[in-house]
Scaffold this active site. Structure first.
Site, PDB file in Angstrom:
ATOM      1  N   ASP A   1      -4.503 -13.897  -2.231  1.00 32.98           N
ATOM      2  CA  ASP A   1      -3.834 -13.523  -0.992  1.00 32.98           C
ATOM      3  C   ASP A   1      -3.832 -14.772  -0.132  1.00 32.98           C
ATOM      4  OD1 ASP A   1      -3.222 -10.978  -1.667  1.00 32.98           O
ATOM      5  OD2 ASP A   1      -4.494  -9.990  -0.175  1.00 32.98           O
TER       6      ASP A   1
ATOM      7  N   HIS B   1       0.881  -1.174   0.000  1.00 30.93           N
ATOM      8  CA  HIS B   1       0.000   0.000   0.000  1.00 30.93           C
ATOM      9  C   HIS B   1       0.919   1.224   0.000  1.00 30.93           C
ATOM     10  CE1 HIS B   1      -2.324  -2.974   2.440  1.00 30.93           C
ATOM     11  NE2 HIS B   1      -3.407  -2.424   1.936  1.00 30.93           N
TER      12      HIS B   1
ATOM     13  N   ASP C   1      -5.098 -13.708   9.703  1.00 33.63           N
ATOM     14  CA  ASP C   1      -4.017 -13.601   8.699  1.00 33.63           C
ATOM     15  C   ASP C   1      -2.791 -14.432   9.042  1.00 33.63           C
ATOM     16  OD1 ASP C   1      -5.450 -11.933   7.042  1.00 33.63           O
ATOM     17  OD2 ASP C   1      -4.487 -10.082   7.725  1.00 33.63           O
TER      18      ASP C   1
ATOM     19  N   ASP D   1      -0.437 -12.568   2.209  1.00 30.55           N
ATOM     20  CA  ASP D   1      -1.056 -11.524   3.031  1.00 30.55           C
ATOM     21  C   ASP D   1      -1.211 -12.120   4.429  1.00 30.55           C
ATOM     22  OD1 ASP D   1      -2.336  -9.382   4.037  1.00 30.55           O
ATOM     23  OD2 ASP D   1      -4.007  -9.373   2.627  1.00 30.55           O
TER      24      ASP D   1
ATOM     25  N   GLU E   1     -10.868  -7.202  -4.133  1.00 29.49           N
ATOM     26  CA  GLU E   1     -10.614  -8.247  -3.130  1.00 29.49           C
ATOM     27  C   GLU E   1     -11.807  -8.407  -2.195  1.00 29.49           C
ATOM     28  OE1 GLU E   1      -6.723  -8.113  -1.258  1.00 29.49           O
ATOM     29  OE2 GLU E   1      -7.588  -8.819   0.625  1.00 29.49           O
TER      30      GLU E   1
ATOM     31  N   HIS F   1     -10.532 -14.304   4.226  1.00 33.22           N
ATOM     32  CA  HIS F   1     -11.768 -13.595   3.877  1.00 33.22           C
ATOM     33  C   HIS F   1     -12.854 -14.585   3.440  1.00 33.22           C
ATOM     34  CE1 HIS F   1      -9.281  -9.714   2.893  1.00 33.22           C
ATOM     35  NE2 HIS F   1      -9.123 -10.147   4.130  1.00 33.22           N
TER      36      HIS F   1
ATOM     37  N   GLU G   1      -8.829 -14.089  -1.068  1.00 35.11           N
ATOM     38  CA  GLU G   1      -8.012 -14.311   0.141  1.00 35.11           C
ATOM     39  C   GLU G   1      -8.651 -15.377   1.036  1.00 35.11           C
ATOM     40  OE1 GLU G   1      -6.376 -10.873   2.021  1.00 35.11           O
ATOM     41  OE2 GLU G   1      -6.537 -11.739   4.021  1.00 35.11           O
TER      42      GLU G   1
ATOM     43  N   ASP H   1     -10.108 -12.096  11.414  1.00 33.92           N
ATOM     44  CA  ASP H   1      -9.144 -12.087  10.319  1.00 33.92           C
ATOM     45  C   ASP H   1      -7.729 -12.170  10.891  1.00 33.92           C
ATOM     46  OD1 ASP H   1      -8.484 -11.973   7.651  1.00 33.92           O
ATOM     47  OD2 ASP H   1      -8.547  -9.791   7.528  1.00 33.92           O
TER      48      ASP H   1
ATOM     49  N   ASP I   1       2.276   2.024   3.434  1.00 37.93           N
ATOM     50  CA  ASP I   1       3.218   1.102   4.095  1.00 37.93           C
ATOM     51  C   ASP I   1       4.644   1.530   3.821  1.00 37.93           C
ATOM     52  OD1 ASP I   1       0.972  -0.569   4.287  1.00 37.93           O
ATOM     53  OD2 ASP I   1       1.551  -1.663   2.470  1.00 37.93           O
TER      54      ASP I   1
HETATM   55  C1  XUL Z   1      -7.241  -6.692   4.575  1.00 36.11           C
HETATM   56  C2  XUL Z   1      -6.475  -7.131   3.396  1.00 36.11           C
HETATM   57  C3  XUL Z   1      -5.682  -6.067   2.740  1.00 36.11           C
HETATM   58  C4  XUL Z   1      -5.654  -6.148   1.255  1.00 36.11           C
HETATM   59  C5  XUL Z   1      -4.932  -5.041   0.582  1.00 36.11           C
HETATM   60  O1  XUL Z   1      -7.905  -7.713   5.221  1.00 36.11           O
HETATM   61  O2  XUL Z   1      -6.485  -8.270   3.029  1.00 36.11           O
HETATM   62  O3  XUL Z   1      -4.397  -6.101   3.259  1.00 36.11           O
HETATM   63  O4  XUL Z   1      -5.094  -7.344   0.810  1.00 36.11           O
HETATM   64  O5  XUL Z   1      -5.447  -3.802   0.930  1.00 36.11           O
HETATM   65 CO    CO Z   2      -5.627  -9.234   1.399  1.00 36.87          CO
END
Ligand code: XUL
Ligand code: CO
Length: 436
Positions: A295, A100, A308, A338, A231, A270, A267, A306, A103
């Site tokens: 992702d 991003h 991750d 991600d 996404e 998600h 993702e 979430d 970042d």
């Molecule tokens: C948030 C997510 C983000 C996107 C990019 O849950 O997955 O990091 O991948 O904005």
């Molecule tokens: Co993501």
């Protein structure tokens, strides 16, 4: 001074290796179904987690030890961090990264200063890309952290927030192009709502679509030819995100005439937040022609938010690879981690263990999926299961030769259906287990 002096380049040592800083399955040169592992995956590191994640949670501050970070979040520190990031990615042997805008470079006191900060860091990123050959998989803009986006960005009730977001994405597209990025991702951030009493849902959806059209138009204007991705994510931070799941996003893109320009970035965590498996989301998106990129991560089904985490479940990666191979792979997308190390895994070395584990899990998934495909076992069962559609009445229906009246006539003559056959779910699960 290297940031990771104790780590050499991570190499493939084979399944018998006990070296925690080696690959046991990911062998970039190995050819599977005519393509190298490197090109099957197009692995990417997520700058926001790996180089900006500190492990803060709602109950406590960051815990991560990152000795290269200076005391201040300024441009000098951001430029230094770029060398650390590329040392990490070079040693790990990934070909891509994603970021991003916020970042990589800190916000300044005005949009103009913020853009200048970004330009300085982008020059450093470009230099490191040229030095190492590592490429940008996709860029994106952070339209959710700054308090100006408290009500969302493209879907904010405040038109100025929309305008600021437009300016931000304009710049993000320019730097993504400057860095030769092969894609640009829209993740909704705060594009959603908490309750309908104060929300004009239709107006917000229209605005989101207008925003995406503006992005597509601007990309054309500057000659950015990368793939756009949308996404899906059903919740977090808002209760109802407008990009709920693959089916919902595809409906949005179709309704608003965006299908020629935008595919999906699916993702894992998600998908599970939406009550789906990753396999479902990949299959659904791909079957409709919208599979763009993934992702890669995983959630914790007991926690349910979430989280991750890095993917280590071989069934998950096998399912992912079966779907990707069935539909011809990911390029120009890739497998972007991600994912973040746990708050308790606070040493720099944990970043290597995490990525190595994820890459090896995907490599195993690829090998297992290739073996299943080579034996044709699933294909054969699927073919048999749908056999009634390959000839006779089934083939005629598929060819458009029937309507209700002719089907009634057919059934009146036949009396009842040919008996159903077993779905054999348990047998299939047992067979899959013989490959894992
Ligand atoms: C948030 C997510 C983000 C996107 C990019 O849950 O997955 O990091 O991948 O904005
Ligand atoms: Co993501």
């Amino acid at each position: 001074m290297p940031a990771f002096p104790e780590v050499e380049k991570i190499v493939y040592e084979g399944p018998e290796s006990r070296n925690p800083l080696a690959f046991r399955h990911y062998n970039p040169e190995e050819i599977v179904e005519g393509l190298s592992m490197r090109d099957h995956f197009r692995f990417s590191v997520a700058y926001w987690h790996t180089f900006r994640g500190g492990g803060a949670d709602p109950f406590g501050p960051p815990t991560a030890q990152r000795p290269w970070e200076g005391p201040e979040d300024n441009v000098e520190n951001a430029v230094n961090r770029v060398s650390v990031a590329f040392e990490f990615m070079e040693k790990l042997g990934v070909g891509f990264y994603c970021f991003h805008d916020r970042d990589v470079a800190p916000e300044g006191s005005s949009l103009a200063e913020t853009n200048r900060n970004l330009d300085t860091v982008v020059a450093a990123l470009k230099g490191e890309q040229q030095r190492t050959g590592i490429q940008l998989l996709w860029g994106t803009a952070n339209l959710f952290s700054n308090p100006r986006y408290v009500h969302g960005a493209a879907t904010s009730c405040n038109a100025d927030a929309f305008a600021f977001a437009a300016a931000q994405v304009k710049k993000a597209l320019e730097v993504t192009k400057e860095l030769g990025g092969s894609g640009y991702t829209f993740w909704g951030g705060r594009e959603g709502y908490q309750n309908l009493w104060n929300t004009d849902l239709k107006r917000e959806l229209d605005h989101l679509a207008r925003f995406m059209h503006m992005a597509v138009d601007y990309a054309k204007e500057i000659g950015f030819t990368g793939q756009f991705y949308f996404e899906p994510k059903p919740k977090e931070p808002t209760k109802h995100q407008y990009d709920y799941d693959a089916a919902n996003c595809i409906n949005f893109l179709r309704s608003y005439g965006l299908t020629d320009h935008i595919k999906l970035n699916i993702e894992t965590n998600h998908a599970t937040l939406a009550g789906h498996t990753m396999q479902h989301e990949l299959e659904y998106a791909a079957s409709q022609g919208f599979l763009g990129s993934i992702d890669a991560n995983t959630g914790d089904l007991l926690l349910g938010w979430d989280t991750d985490q890095f993917p280590t479940d071989i069934y998950l990666t096998t399912q992912c690879m079966l779907a990707l191979m069935k539909y011809g792979g990911l390029a120009p997308g890739g497998v972007n981690f991600d994912a973040k190390v746990r708050r308790e895994s606070f040493e720099p070395l944990d970043l290597f263990y995490a990525h190595i584990g994820g890459m090896d899990a995907f490599a195993r998934g690829l090998k297992i999926a290739a073996a299943i495909r080579a034996d044709g076992v699933l294909d054969k069962m699927l073919k048999e299961r749908y056999g009634s559609w390959d000839s006779g009445i089934g083939a005629e229906i598929e060819a458009g030769q029937h309507g209700f009246a002719s089907l009634e006539k057919y059934m009146l003559e036949k009396g009842d259906i040919t008996p159903n056959t077993s779905g054999r779910q348990e047998l299939i699960e047992n067979i899959i287990n013989t490959y894992v």
